[in-house]
Write a protein that holds these residues in place. Sequence first.
Motif, PDB file in Angstrom:
ATOM      1  N   ILE A  64      75.553   0.307  28.012  1.00 57.80           N
ATOM      2  CA  ILE A  64      76.423  -0.867  28.038  1.00 57.80           C
ATOM      3  C   ILE A  64      75.534  -2.090  28.251  1.00 57.80           C
ATOM      4  CG2 ILE A  64      78.353  -2.005  29.188  1.00 57.80           C
ATOM      5  CD1 ILE A  64      79.222   0.812  30.164  1.00 57.80           C
ATOM      6  N   ARG A  65      75.518  -2.962  27.253  1.00 62.15           N
ATOM      7  CA  ARG A  65      74.632  -4.129  27.318  1.00 62.15           C
ATOM      8  C   ARG A  65      75.411  -5.424  27.129  1.00 62.15           C
ATOM      9  NH1 ARG A  65      71.626  -1.179  23.348  1.00 62.15           N
ATOM     10  NH2 ARG A  65      71.934  -2.901  21.912  1.00 62.15           N
ATOM     11  N   GLN A  66      75.049  -6.413  27.914  1.00 61.98           N
ATOM     12  CA  GLN A  66      75.604  -7.752  27.731  1.00 61.98           C
ATOM     13  C   GLN A  66      74.893  -8.388  26.538  1.00 61.98           C
ATOM     14  OE1 GLN A  66      75.706 -10.199  31.255  1.00 61.98           O
ATOM     15  NE2 GLN A  66      75.661 -12.066  30.030  1.00 61.98           N
ATOM     16  N   VAL A  67      75.682  -8.939  25.616  1.00 62.25           N
ATOM     17  CA  VAL A  67      75.140  -9.607  24.431  1.00 62.25           C
ATOM     18  C   VAL A  67      75.863 -10.946  24.271  1.00 62.25           C
ATOM     19  CG1 VAL A  67      74.522  -7.433  23.277  1.00 62.25           C
ATOM     20  CG2 VAL A  67      76.779  -8.426  22.884  1.00 62.25           C
ATOM     21  N   ASP A  68      75.408 -11.736  23.313  1.00 62.78           N
ATOM     22  CA  ASP A  68      76.059 -13.028  23.072  1.00 62.78           C
ATOM     23  C   ASP A  68      76.347 -13.161  21.585  1.00 62.78           C
ATOM     24  OD1 ASP A  68      77.110 -15.540  23.302  1.00 62.78           O
ATOM     25  OD2 ASP A  68      75.199 -16.543  23.636  1.00 62.78           O
ATOM     26  N   ILE A  69      77.558 -12.835  21.209  1.00 64.71           N
ATOM     27  CA  ILE A  69      77.992 -12.938  19.819  1.00 64.71           C
ATOM     28  C   ILE A  69      78.860 -14.172  19.621  1.00 64.71           C
ATOM     29  CG2 ILE A  69      79.436 -11.847  18.037  1.00 64.71           C
ATOM     30  CD1 ILE A  69      76.781 -10.447  18.408  1.00 64.71           C
ATOM     31  N   SER A  70      79.710 -14.454  20.591  1.00 66.06           N
ATOM     32  CA  SER A  70      80.699 -15.521  20.427  1.00 66.06           C
ATOM     33  C   SER A  70      80.167 -16.907  20.779  1.00 66.06           C
ATOM     34  CB  SER A  70      81.934 -15.216  21.282  1.00 66.06           C
ATOM     35  OG  SER A  70      81.572 -15.159  22.652  1.00 66.06           O
ATOM     36  N   ARG A  71      79.063 -16.970  21.495  1.00 69.18           N
ATOM     37  CA  ARG A  71      78.473 -18.246  21.918  1.00 69.18           C
ATOM     38  C   ARG A  71      79.470 -19.137  22.651  1.00 69.18           C
ATOM     39  NH1 ARG A  71      73.638 -19.283  18.557  1.00 69.18           N
ATOM     40  NH2 ARG A  71      72.488 -17.383  18.930  1.00 69.18           N
ATOM     41  N   ASP A  72      80.311 -18.515  23.486  1.00 65.97           N
ATOM     42  CA  ASP A  72      81.309 -19.294  24.229  1.00 65.97           C
ATOM     43  C   ASP A  72      80.977 -19.399  25.712  1.00 65.97           C
ATOM     44  OD1 ASP A  72      81.853 -16.758  25.150  1.00 65.97           O
ATOM     45  OD2 ASP A  72      83.935 -16.715  24.486  1.00 65.97           O
ATOM     46  N   TYR A 100      82.663  -5.583  22.187  1.00 63.65           N
ATOM     47  CA  TYR A 100      83.772  -6.333  22.761  1.00 63.65           C
ATOM     48  C   TYR A 100      83.334  -7.787  22.869  1.00 63.65           C
ATOM     49  CZ  TYR A 100      85.906  -1.887  23.755  1.00 63.65           C
ATOM     50  OH  TYR A 100      86.462  -0.640  23.614  1.00 63.65           O
ATOM     51  N   VAL A 101      84.119  -8.680  22.281  1.00 64.76           N
ATOM     52  CA  VAL A 101      83.795 -10.106  22.241  1.00 64.76           C
ATOM     53  C   VAL A 101      84.742 -10.857  23.159  1.00 64.76           C
ATOM     54  CG1 VAL A 101      83.641 -12.142  20.753  1.00 64.76           C
ATOM     55  CG2 VAL A 101      82.858  -9.927  19.911  1.00 64.76           C
ATOM     56  N   TRP A 151      80.681 -13.392  13.941  1.00 67.07           N
ATOM     57  CA  TRP A 151      81.926 -13.636  14.650  1.00 67.07           C
ATOM     58  C   TRP A 151      82.572 -14.903  14.117  1.00 67.07           C
ATOM     59  CZ3 TRP A 151      85.572 -11.452  17.169  1.00 67.07           C
ATOM     60  CH2 TRP A 151      86.449 -12.177  17.966  1.00 67.07           C
ATOM     61  N   ASP A 152      83.821 -14.825  13.739  1.00 68.57           N
ATOM     62  CA  ASP A 152      84.615 -15.984  13.328  1.00 68.57           C
ATOM     63  C   ASP A 152      85.620 -16.238  14.456  1.00 68.57           C
ATOM     64  OD1 ASP A 152      86.619 -17.690  12.295  1.00 68.57           O
ATOM     65  OD2 ASP A 152      86.239 -16.995  10.252  1.00 68.57           O
ATOM     66  N   ALA A 153      85.329 -17.261  15.274  1.00 72.07           N
ATOM     67  CA  ALA A 153      86.173 -17.538  16.441  1.00 72.07           C
ATOM     68  C   ALA A 153      87.591 -17.923  16.040  1.00 72.07           C
ATOM     69  CB  ALA A 153      85.544 -18.632  17.296  1.00 72.07           C
ATOM     70  N   ALA A 154      87.749 -18.669  14.949  1.00 67.02           N
ATOM     71  CA  ALA A 154      89.082 -19.093  14.521  1.00 67.02           C
ATOM     72  C   ALA A 154      89.924 -17.884  14.096  1.00 67.02           C
ATOM     73  CB  ALA A 154      88.989 -20.103  13.385  1.00 67.02           C
ATOM     74  N   ALA A 155      89.313 -16.960  13.366  1.00 69.28           N
ATOM     75  CA  ALA A 155      90.022 -15.758  12.914  1.00 69.28           C
ATOM     76  C   ALA A 155      90.070 -14.678  14.000  1.00 69.28           C
ATOM     77  CB  ALA A 155      89.367 -15.199  11.657  1.00 69.28           C
ATOM     78  N   ARG A 156      89.237 -14.843  15.031  1.00 66.73           N
ATOM     79  CA  ARG A 156      89.121 -13.889  16.119  1.00 66.73           C
ATOM     80  C   ARG A 156      88.769 -12.489  15.627  1.00 66.73           C
ATOM     81  NH1 ARG A 156      92.463 -15.426  21.142  1.00 66.73           N
ATOM     82  NH2 ARG A 156      92.406 -13.186  21.410  1.00 66.73           N
TER      83      ARG A 156
END
Length: 180
Positions: A64-72, A100-101, A151-156
């Motif tokens: 289980i790793r913390q990653v940054d896909i959403s840049r939020d 998981y985002v 990742w498309d934040a608008a489309a989630r």
Amino acid sequence: MKRMAVLLALVAMPAVAAAQEAGPAAPPEGIVWMALRDINEIYFDADDPTDRPPLVTAAPQGMIRQVDISRDGRPDWLVDYEAAGQGAFCGTGGCLERLYVSTPDGLMRAFDQQAMDFQIVERDGEPRLDMMVHHLFCEPETWDCRAAFRWDAAARKMVPAAVAEGFAAAVSFPPLESEE
């Protein structure tokens, strides 16, 4: 009552700031529970539930790793089942990867497939999932079949992205098992 909430918030602020400076967050309890359930379930035998090794009580290092896909600014989480060391999560299409985002509502499952050579890379100024997938997802069937998503934040959701130059692109590889 409002004063108490404000006081509690002020007291908690240094702890939150210290936790953010300390580095990666601890994985959410629900993700850890899911990973442990999946590992322990491999050994369950309904005909003889006593015939099993001891329960696994901690996720293997790197699973289980913390990653940054959403840049939020909130952690996203990758569950890499290859790190579990159990052949049940891997096959000719690679090993199970779950992503998981973070969203304003909490975490959402954005990727849930088997993949080979699974990497999170920076391309065109944004994080991408880059992977090799089973050759059956390419036309014509090409052994070095690749897929990429961003990742498309608008489309989630994860949406297809261009694969690295020189590779055959998968034509029908969905990021979630339930998508068609």
